[in-house]
Design a protein around this motif. Structure first.
Motif, PDB file in Angstrom:
ATOM      1  N   ILE A  32       1.126  -1.020   0.089  1.00 12.53           N
ATOM      2  CA  ILE A  32       0.170  -0.256   0.574  1.00 12.53           C
ATOM      3  C   ILE A  32       1.080   1.102   0.041  1.00 12.53           C
ATOM      4  O   ILE A  32       1.933   0.843   0.180  1.00 12.53           O
ATOM      5  N   ASN A  33       0.394   1.955  -0.618  1.00  8.44           N
ATOM      6  CA  ASN A  33       1.365   3.314  -0.705  1.00  8.44           C
ATOM      7  C   ASN A  33       1.968   4.221   0.316  1.00  8.44           C
ATOM      8  O   ASN A  33       0.479   4.372   1.513  1.00  8.44           O
ATOM      9  N   PRO A  34       2.471   4.701   0.870  1.00 13.48           N
ATOM     10  CA  PRO A  34       2.571   5.204   2.047  1.00 13.48           C
ATOM     11  C   PRO A  34       1.887   6.149   3.027  1.00 13.48           C
ATOM     12  O   PRO A  34       1.232   6.266   3.863  1.00 13.48           O
ATOM     13  N   TRP A  35       1.622   7.026   1.768  1.00 10.91           N
ATOM     14  CA  TRP A  35       0.217   7.842   2.485  1.00 10.91           C
ATOM     15  C   TRP A  35      -0.375   7.837   2.253  1.00 10.91           C
ATOM     16  O   TRP A  35      -1.207   7.963   3.358  1.00 10.91           O
ATOM     17  N   VAL A  36      -1.063   6.641   1.625  1.00  4.31           N
ATOM     18  CA  VAL A  36      -2.347   6.382   1.705  1.00  4.31           C
ATOM     19  C   VAL A  36      -2.534   5.544   3.011  1.00  4.31           C
ATOM     20  O   VAL A  36      -3.977   6.248   3.620  1.00  4.31           O
ATOM     21  N   PHE A  37      -2.132   5.156   2.875  1.00  2.00           N
ATOM     22  CA  PHE A  37      -1.896   3.999   4.501  1.00  2.00           C
ATOM     23  C   PHE A  37      -1.634   4.303   5.387  1.00  2.00           C
ATOM     24  O   PHE A  37      -2.916   4.692   6.822  1.00  2.00           O
ATOM     25  N   PHE A  38      -1.017   5.599   6.225  1.00  2.00           N
ATOM     26  CA  PHE A  38      -1.134   6.633   7.038  1.00  2.00           C
ATOM     27  C   PHE A  38      -2.319   7.699   6.764  1.00  2.00           C
ATOM     28  O   PHE A  38      -2.659   7.985   7.791  1.00  2.00           O
ATOM     29  N   ILE A  39      -2.773   8.050   5.361  1.00  4.26           N
ATOM     30  CA  ILE A  39      -4.320   9.017   5.880  1.00  4.26           C
ATOM     31  C   ILE A  39      -5.333   8.378   6.362  1.00  4.26           C
ATOM     32  O   ILE A  39      -5.873   8.450   7.103  1.00  4.26           O
ATOM     33  N   GLY A  40      -5.121   6.929   5.642  1.00  4.81           N
ATOM     34  CA  GLY A  40      -5.901   6.371   6.331  1.00  4.81           C
ATOM     35  C   GLY A  40      -6.101   5.577   7.664  1.00  4.81           C
ATOM     36  O   GLY A  40      -7.328   6.031   8.247  1.00  4.81           O
TER      37      GLY A  40
END
Length: 218
Positions: free
Chosen positions: A51-59
């Motif tokens: 999973i894209n790190p930014w997508v993961f952390f925002i989610g």
């Protein structure tokens, strides 16, 4: 309805017996731990890592904030339980990634140590609720300070010192004592049981992750 479950007084909600109240807290905690176990068992860590790190952390943060808002602001146990699950799932993804780095025997040992420490802190929280209430502010300040230092070390200095894990573990031990003591001082309603379990769940999981890192380092 109050924003903070641990500041609630009379809510008008029907109260339940102390035994049923504590049983409900235990059941909600076990549900969260069971969901986490299923996630670790069924979701390959490679899927999470892809999973894209930014997508993961925002989610991750969005789900946690939504969950915390729901169980802290609602007086409906079903809504609070939904919020609890919004916290449990992203925590489960983090747990999955962390435990995959360690031997299963070590993970089991960390679980046992966490359970023992949690039990001791709950007993202390029952015996000395006023003491833990007095240090709650200091715990919050200490946690924020340690987080800032840890982030500075990781992203600026490129290091991670062992004392950070010990400090965070001690802080969350204090939070378990505080949250358990307060949980038994507020009205014993089903919604408060769910909310108290949610707060304790976050304390226990954070303690477990730090204990695992400490034991893994040895």
């Amino acid at each position: 309805m109050e924003d903070n479950v641990f500041e609630r007084g009379f809510t008008g909600e029907p109260e339940i017996s102390a035994r049923l109240y504590n049983l409900a807290i235990g059941a909600v905690l076990c549900w969260g731990f069971w969901i986490n176990w299923l996630m670790v068992s069924a979701i390959p860590v490679e899927v999470i890592a892809s999973i894209n790190p930014w997508v993961f952390f925002i989610g991750y943060f969005a789900s946690c904030f939504i969950g915390i808002y729901l169980f802290r602001s609602s007086s409906n146990p079903l809504v609070s339980f939904l919020g609890y699950n919004f916290v449990v799932v992203p925590f489960g993804l983090i747990i999955n990634m962390v435990v995959s780095q360690y031997d299963p025997a070590l993970v089991l040992s960390a679980i046992q140590v966490t359970g023992l420490v949690t039990g001791v802190m709950m007993i202390l929280g029952t015996l000395f609720p006023n003491f833990f209430a007095k240090i709650a502010g200091a715990l919050t300040i200490a946690l924020l300070a340690v987080i800032v230092v840890e982030l500075f070390q990781i992203f600026v200095l490129g290091i991670h010192q062992a004392w950070i894990d010990w400090a965070v573990a001690v802080i969350f031990c204090g939070y378990i004592g505080y949250d358990w003591g307060r949980a038994n001082q507020i009205p014993k309603t089903l919604d408060n049981a769910v909310d108290s379990a949610a707060a304790l769940y976050m304390d226990i999981i954070n303690l477990f992750l730090r204990i695992l890192r400490i034991m893994g380092r040895k």
